[in-house]
Design a protein around this motif. Structure first.
Motif, mmCIF file in Angstrom:
data_model
loop_
_atom_site.group_PDB
_atom_site.id
_atom_site.type_symbol
_atom_site.label_atom_id
_atom_site.label_comp_id
_atom_site.label_asym_id
_atom_site.label_seq_id
_atom_site.Cartn_x
_atom_site.Cartn_y
_atom_site.Cartn_z
ATOM 1 N N LYS A 32 0.706 -1.151 -0.002
ATOM 2 C CA LYS A 32 -0.057 -0.063 0.097
ATOM 3 C C LYS A 32 0.789 1.279 -0.067
ATOM 4 O O LYS A 32 1.860 1.377 0.726
ATOM 5 C CB LYS A 32 -0.850 0.071 1.087
ATOM 6 N N ASP B 66 -4.358 -0.990 -2.229
ATOM 7 C CA ASP B 66 -4.497 -2.219 -1.583
ATOM 8 C C ASP B 66 -3.442 -3.192 -2.034
ATOM 9 O O ASP B 66 -3.210 -2.996 -3.438
ATOM 10 C CB ASP B 66 -5.939 -2.748 -1.546
ATOM 11 N N SER C 178 -4.662 -6.800 3.530
ATOM 12 C CA SER C 178 -4.278 -5.537 2.973
ATOM 13 C C SER C 178 -5.335 -5.565 1.743
ATOM 14 O O SER C 178 -4.853 -4.569 0.633
ATOM 15 C CB SER C 178 -2.881 -5.656 2.360
ATOM 16 N N LEU D 208 -6.536 3.780 2.737
ATOM 17 C CA LEU D 208 -5.220 4.219 3.080
ATOM 18 C C LEU D 208 -5.094 5.087 4.062
ATOM 19 O O LEU D 208 -3.952 5.323 4.813
ATOM 20 C CB LEU D 208 -4.742 4.603 1.628
#
Length: 556
Positions: A414, A517, A524, A531
């Motif tokens: 990320k 992601d 995740s 985020l």
């Protein structure tokens, strides 16, 4: 084995979409009927990462539930009838519009049992909604099976949950913990997981929302099972007529071009940017608007503050409107707002671009908000078409097109950046190589990991599983990430520049994505949350590099 599984998964995705398209053309279906079960079985076989424990009959998927309900209208778990329509006049009624937290769509609760969802973004939105509903019904049936016998008779735990869920008063702590302990048994999750999910759903005016959601999901499933009230999904005739015909995209583009004409901007060199509605505006105006001297060391802190403070954003926007920005709030139905920046009216002396020489100050920036899936082709295709002035066709003077997006990353984490050199359309052999003006070296020295390679344009972020993604990453495709619009944009750009000659055949292209992601990494995926401030740095860094190239004479 992985390639074999990937091919099987790709085949399932294709069948899923063929089935959904057939059901749309048919006009409706029952989720517990033959067609609905077929759709569900495909989803179970695919077992997408974002839906976690979807395929495990003893566990209800909690993160997936949060993800889906954030993208569907509040109260949909109470409804047996879902009606997908176009914009057909409900905005002029007394029905209160409902807006999902994380999707730009307008919905209306018609009565206790019917929810209307307006679909304005094309087939991708229909697929998105149907996939989420299929997941929701699958989890609802798990709840019903764990709380009712094979004849549909409720057990002891369900009766106690029903009593509490229908009570309008907030629960005392001991009452809440009793019902959460019951939910832990029903949902096949630890008490700790249940408490965390309860807190995620909790709202100031509805602290016990999670309990009510679980109750209503199970209750609607029970009514369907007992034939008291069957669940049904319908598509309006007008929606079926409009999808694929560019109705809203054409209106949107006409409105944009009329604005250019009325402001005497139609003859300027144009740089088109697909982005959010804040990063370009903030980089051009924020320091000047907020009386802060530009300082490289504090630049990121200002953008982080803007991402959290709506009052500051309003100040920047008001300043921008007085100094060269024209804002078009979309009323075409496309749900895509536009900002037009006349560079001749912008003072960049107190901005990140103050040291650039020979800035192309006579040019024009057109920044439009994110499209959704297939809608990207419609928006770009209509935008690049010639306009008609005094019965003569006039091409827009488009110098460059830049796409700033967010995407799932396969090779990093990320917050990393992806620079595509091709877009590959999932499920087909369609591929769109391109020369990208942006490169990895543009991001050297910024402590942000950057990757270059092919990007997969997927039919839906909700349908990816590890087999498919690993295949694209590890084989000669060497894919670095996945997103939903790239191939659609590039298809429209190539048609306009290489075939129909609507714009310069050598139009400069810039594509860059930041990783929202990592669908291959447990914890995740998009279902694990956004985020947050991690996305601020890559977003503004990409914006800066795009604008630097546009402004610099050497890149014209």
């Amino acid at each position: 084995m992985t390639i074999s599984k990937a091919r099987e998964s790709t085949d399932i995705i294709e069948r899923l979409y063929i089935t959904m398209r057939h059901l749309f053309n048919r006009g409706g279906f029952k989720p517990s009927g033959t067609s609905g079960i077929e759709l569900r079985n495909y989803l179970l076989k695919l077992n997408p990462e974002i839906y976690g424990t979807l395929a495990e009959p003893e566990k209800v998927e909690l993160n997936g539930l949060i993800y889906v309900l954030d993208r569907l209208p509040k109260g949909i778990e109470e409804c047996s009838y879902i009606y997908l329509s176009s914009n057909e006049g409900l905005d002029k009624s007394t029905f209160e519009p409902i807006y999902p937290k994380k999707r730009r769509r307008t919905c209306y609760r018609i009565d206790d049992h019917q929810m209307n969802i307006e679909v304005l973004l094309g087939r991708s939105e229909i697929y998105d909604i149907l996939t989420h509903l299929t997941f929701l019904y699958n989890e609802a049936d798990k709840i019903r099976k764990k709380t009712h016998d094979f004849k549909g008779k409720a057990g002891r735990i369900w009766k106690s949950i029903e009593k509490i869920a229908l009570n309008q008063e907030p629960l005392e702590r001991i009452e809440r913990e009793i019902v959460l302990a019951h939910l832990s048994t029903i949902l096949g999750r630890s008490f700790n997981e249940i408490v965390q999910t309860y807190n995620s759903f909790s709202e100031n005016n509805d602290p016990d929302r999670f309990i009510k959601v679980i109750y209503h999901l199970g209750n609607v499933s029970k009514n369907d099972f007992n034939n008291t009230r069957k669940r049904e999904i319908f598509f309006s005739s007008i929606l079926k007529e409009r999808v694929g015909h560019h109705l809203f995209g054409e209106r949107w583009a006409i409105n944009l071009k009329k604005t250019l004409i009325s402001n005497n901007l139609i003859n300027k060199k144009i740089h088109i940017i697909s982005s959010n509605m804040h990063s370009v505006c903030n980089m051009l105006y924020a320091h000047e608007a907020l009386n802060k001297k530009y300082d490289l060391s504090n630049e990121l802190k200002l953008y982080e503050e803007l991402s959290k403070n709506f009052n500051l954003v309003s100040k920047v926007n008001e300043h921008a409107k007085e100094h060269g920005m024209i804002y078009i709030h979309d009323d075409s139905g496309s749900n895509i707002d536009v900002q037009i920046f006349d560079l001749s009216k912008i003072n960049l002396d107190n901005s990140p671009f103050k040291n650039l020489k020979n800035i192309n100050s006579d040019d024009l920036l057109i920044v439009f908000d994110y499209a959704f899936g297939e809608q990207a082709f419609e928006i770009m295709d209509e935008q690049l078409r010639p306009l008609e002035i005094n019965n003569e066709k006039k091409n827009l003077n488009v110098e460059s097109i830049s796409i700033l997006g967010k995407a799932g990353i396969l090779v990093g984490n990320k917050g990393d950046i992806m620079i595509p050199n091709a877009h590959i359309f999932e499920g087909t052999a369609d591929n769109y190589p391109l020369h990208n003006e942006l490169s990895i070296s543009d991001f050297d020295g910024y402590n942000v990991q950057t990757y270059k390679g092919a990007m997969i344009t997927v039919l839906g972020t909700s349908l990816q599983n590890k087999d498919v993604l690993t295949y694209f990453m590890d084989t000669s495709w060497k894919a670095i990430g996945l997103e939903m619009e790239g191939a659609h944009y590039q298809k429209a750009i190539q048609v306009a520049s290489k075939i129909r000659n609507h714009i310069n055949k050598n139009v400069k292209l810039r594509y860059a994505y930041y990783a929202s992601d990592n669908p291959l990494e447990t914890g995740s995926t998009l279902a694990s949350g956004g985020l947050g401030l991690t996305g601020v740095k890559p977003t503004y860094l990409i914006t800066q590099k795009i604008l630097e190239q546009i402004f610099s004479d050497k890149n014209q």
